[in-house]
Design a protein around this motif. Sequence first.
Motif, PDB file in Angstrom:
ATOM      1  N   GLU A   5     -17.917   4.497  12.743  1.00  0.00           N
ATOM      2  CA  GLU A   5     -17.590   3.217  13.286  1.00  0.00           C
ATOM      3  C   GLU A   5     -18.872   2.289  12.906  1.00  0.00           C
ATOM      4  O   GLU A   5     -19.879   2.629  12.820  1.00  0.00           O
ATOM      5  CB  GLU A   5     -17.463   3.076  14.928  1.00  0.00           C
ATOM      6  N   GLY A   6     -18.245   0.977  12.656  1.00  0.00           N
ATOM      7  CA  GLY A   6     -19.386   0.018  12.095  1.00  0.00           C
ATOM      8  C   GLY A   6     -19.464   0.020  10.707  1.00  0.00           C
ATOM      9  O   GLY A   6     -20.089  -1.117  10.077  1.00  0.00           O
ATOM     10  N   ASP A   7     -19.131   1.178   9.865  1.00  0.00           N
ATOM     11  CA  ASP A   7     -19.310   1.206   8.145  1.00  0.00           C
ATOM     12  C   ASP A   7     -18.176   0.391   7.797  1.00  0.00           C
ATOM     13  O   ASP A   7     -17.136  -0.061   8.359  1.00  0.00           O
ATOM     14  CB  ASP A   7     -18.990   2.641   7.796  1.00  0.00           C
ATOM     15  N   VAL A   8     -18.423  -0.190   6.535  1.00  0.00           N
ATOM     16  CA  VAL A   8     -17.519  -0.961   5.598  1.00  0.00           C
ATOM     17  C   VAL A   8     -16.872   0.169   4.698  1.00  0.00           C
ATOM     18  O   VAL A   8     -17.636   0.581   3.884  1.00  0.00           O
ATOM     19  CB  VAL A   8     -17.949  -2.138   4.996  1.00  0.00           C
ATOM     20  N   VAL A   9     -15.581   0.238   4.670  1.00  0.00           N
ATOM     21  CA  VAL A   9     -15.109   1.122   3.630  1.00  0.00           C
ATOM     22  C   VAL A   9     -13.973   0.366   2.682  1.00  0.00           C
ATOM     23  O   VAL A   9     -13.500  -0.661   3.190  1.00  0.00           O
ATOM     24  CB  VAL A   9     -14.155   2.173   4.553  1.00  0.00           C
ATOM     25  N   THR A  10     -13.959   0.909   1.477  1.00  0.00           N
ATOM     26  CA  THR A  10     -13.183   0.321   0.619  1.00  0.00           C
ATOM     27  C   THR A  10     -12.058   1.363   0.429  1.00  0.00           C
ATOM     28  O   THR A  10     -11.957   2.281   0.206  1.00  0.00           O
ATOM     29  CB  THR A  10     -13.744   0.091  -0.860  1.00  0.00           C
ATOM     30  N   ILE A  11     -10.695   0.607   0.605  1.00  0.00           N
ATOM     31  CA  ILE A  11      -9.443   1.513   0.785  1.00  0.00           C
ATOM     32  C   ILE A  11      -8.385   1.131   0.052  1.00  0.00           C
ATOM     33  O   ILE A  11      -8.084  -0.249  -0.349  1.00  0.00           O
ATOM     34  CB  ILE A  11      -9.187   1.482   2.168  1.00  0.00           C
ATOM     35  N   ASP A  12      -7.340   2.108  -0.628  1.00  0.00           N
ATOM     36  CA  ASP A  12      -6.273   1.745  -0.939  1.00  0.00           C
ATOM     37  C   ASP A  12      -5.145   2.053   0.138  1.00  0.00           C
ATOM     38  O   ASP A  12      -5.258   3.113   0.805  1.00  0.00           O
ATOM     39  CB  ASP A  12      -5.862   2.633  -2.228  1.00  0.00           C
ATOM     40  N   LEU A  13      -3.972   1.217   0.120  1.00  0.00           N
ATOM     41  CA  LEU A  13      -2.896   1.490   1.029  1.00  0.00           C
ATOM     42  C   LEU A  13      -1.665   1.621   0.578  1.00  0.00           C
ATOM     43  O   LEU A  13      -1.284   0.933  -0.501  1.00  0.00           O
ATOM     44  CB  LEU A  13      -3.054   0.306   2.198  1.00  0.00           C
ATOM     45  N   PRO A  16       8.226  -3.023  -1.189  1.00  0.00           N
ATOM     46  CA  PRO A  16       7.900  -4.060  -2.197  1.00  0.00           C
ATOM     47  C   PRO A  16       6.322  -4.556  -1.997  1.00  0.00           C
ATOM     48  O   PRO A  16       5.571  -4.605  -2.846  1.00  0.00           O
ATOM     49  CB  PRO A  16       8.837  -4.965  -2.254  1.00  0.00           C
ATOM     50  N   ASP A  17       6.067  -5.054  -0.728  1.00  0.00           N
ATOM     51  CA  ASP A  17       4.766  -5.607  -0.431  1.00  0.00           C
ATOM     52  C   ASP A  17       3.971  -4.511   0.387  1.00  0.00           C
ATOM     53  O   ASP A  17       3.091  -5.131   1.090  1.00  0.00           O
ATOM     54  CB  ASP A  17       5.105  -6.753   0.387  1.00  0.00           C
ATOM     55  N   GLY A  18       3.871  -3.518   0.326  1.00  0.00           N
ATOM     56  CA  GLY A  18       3.431  -2.145   1.028  1.00  0.00           C
ATOM     57  C   GLY A  18       2.300  -1.639   0.293  1.00  0.00           C
ATOM     58  O   GLY A  18       1.820  -0.477   0.659  1.00  0.00           O
ATOM     59  N   VAL A  19       1.937  -2.207  -0.873  1.00  0.00           N
ATOM     60  CA  VAL A  19       0.633  -1.442  -1.537  1.00  0.00           C
ATOM     61  C   VAL A  19      -0.295  -2.424  -1.773  1.00  0.00           C
ATOM     62  O   VAL A  19      -0.009  -3.516  -1.998  1.00  0.00           O
ATOM     63  CB  VAL A  19       1.099  -0.949  -3.027  1.00  0.00           C
ATOM     64  N   ALA A  20      -1.401  -2.173  -1.550  1.00  0.00           N
ATOM     65  CA  ALA A  20      -3.004  -2.955  -1.607  1.00  0.00           C
ATOM     66  C   ALA A  20      -4.012  -1.873  -2.014  1.00  0.00           C
ATOM     67  O   ALA A  20      -4.090  -0.855  -1.733  1.00  0.00           O
ATOM     68  CB  ALA A  20      -3.068  -3.540  -0.252  1.00  0.00           C
TER      69      ALA A  20
END
Length: 459
Positions: free
Chosen positions: A161-169, A179-183
């Motif tokens: 908690e409090g960390d900054v994570v870079t993620i793919d969704l 169609p708009d569910g990928v980031a």
Amino acid sequence: MKSAVETLNPTRVRLTVEVPFEELKDSLDAAYKKINQQVTVKGFRKGKIPARVIDQRFGRGAVLEEAVNDALPKFYTEAVNEAEVNPLGQPEVDITELKDGELLAFTAEVDIRPAIEIPDFSGIEVEVDAVEVTDEDIEKSVEQLRERFASTNPVERAAAEGDVVTIDLEAKVDGEVLPDGVASDVSYTIGSGELLDGIDEAVTGLEAGGEATFTSQLKGGSAEGKDAEVTVKVTAVSARELPELDDEFAQLASEFDTLDELKADSRKRLENMKQFDQATQAQERVLEKLLELAEIPVPEKLLEDEVNTRKHNLEHHQLGQMGLSLEKYLEFQGKTVEEFEAETKDQAVKGIKTQFILDELVNKEKLNVDQEELTEHLMRRAASSGMSPDQFAQAVVQGGQVPMLVGEVARGKALALVVEAAKVVDTNGVEVDLSDEDEEQAAETVEAVTGEAEVSEEK
């Protein structure tokens, strides 16, 4: 012209008007001229058709109808002025008699401003929150400033908690990727609650390269409101590091040289904010007391229009800008349609009553608005609208809204007058002196109560 006025109730009158036919002459001439420009009769040049031919070809009734429609506003205005009433909105007009060459008679029912007796407001007493700034308040303020200057550094450990994570969704509904569910490369602070429900639990404990799947209800997009299977992959974990609370931080984050100076400024700023909030609270509570003391009937049609205006502004402007429907808004608010309708009606009633009584006080006390006060109010309204003062002023003039702005300032002055006469005590029992109260702040308070709609007088 003869006219009489009948009071139907405290907020509605019926005007009865009789007009000798000779007073319709100008309107009849105008009607023949207008029809002349619209029709063609063989043997006559356009615009040169005699009146008797128009009567024969198109009927005297058409001419009379055109003439009466042209004349009614003038005779209605004369009747209103003669009766010395202040109409609100458009009248309901009924032509009761029309004898060619003899008489025009009609009635006009219209809502009016009710007669209001200003109560003695010198005895109003209200209690407001005390202006108290604690050490805890200052610590919280400085901590918020410290958060703004936090830095992030990559770490090789599990996310917490409090960390900054870079993620793919990736989001799926019924097994199909939306169609708009990928980031990709989304930056997210764990615990901020800014993304999907369940994502904090899913990413906590994952290292870079880790992956998890969870179910969440989508808050927007093509499948808004549906449950989706969301796969999240952590590509990087960074820890947030807060700067040390010392003089160096004060120099980094402010114009001060020491942390003590920064804290002193925070205390002063918080005191000013709480004093502003205290004055606003006093204005609101004094206004409520004033409305309780006065008998203020509300015209039904005006109330209906005000309710519809408030609902329209909320649904098509405020919610529209946020991409929310009224149904979704009520769901977020935890309100039923019936509760929303009742609340909107109560707000509209309060807004109308506020305008009525403060306008009456403006007239009674002969409160004027000078150019400097109007300019100051215009500047504030421009800032809140996101427009430049010049743009806002131009829009106000073109929209014929100058009287509305003058009314807002005048009502603010009237409310300030009432607040100054009232006894205001804080929760510690200390009397609060609001004699130097900002009239512009009072105008803001009135504006918040009355809403965007303006009780208009149309003659």
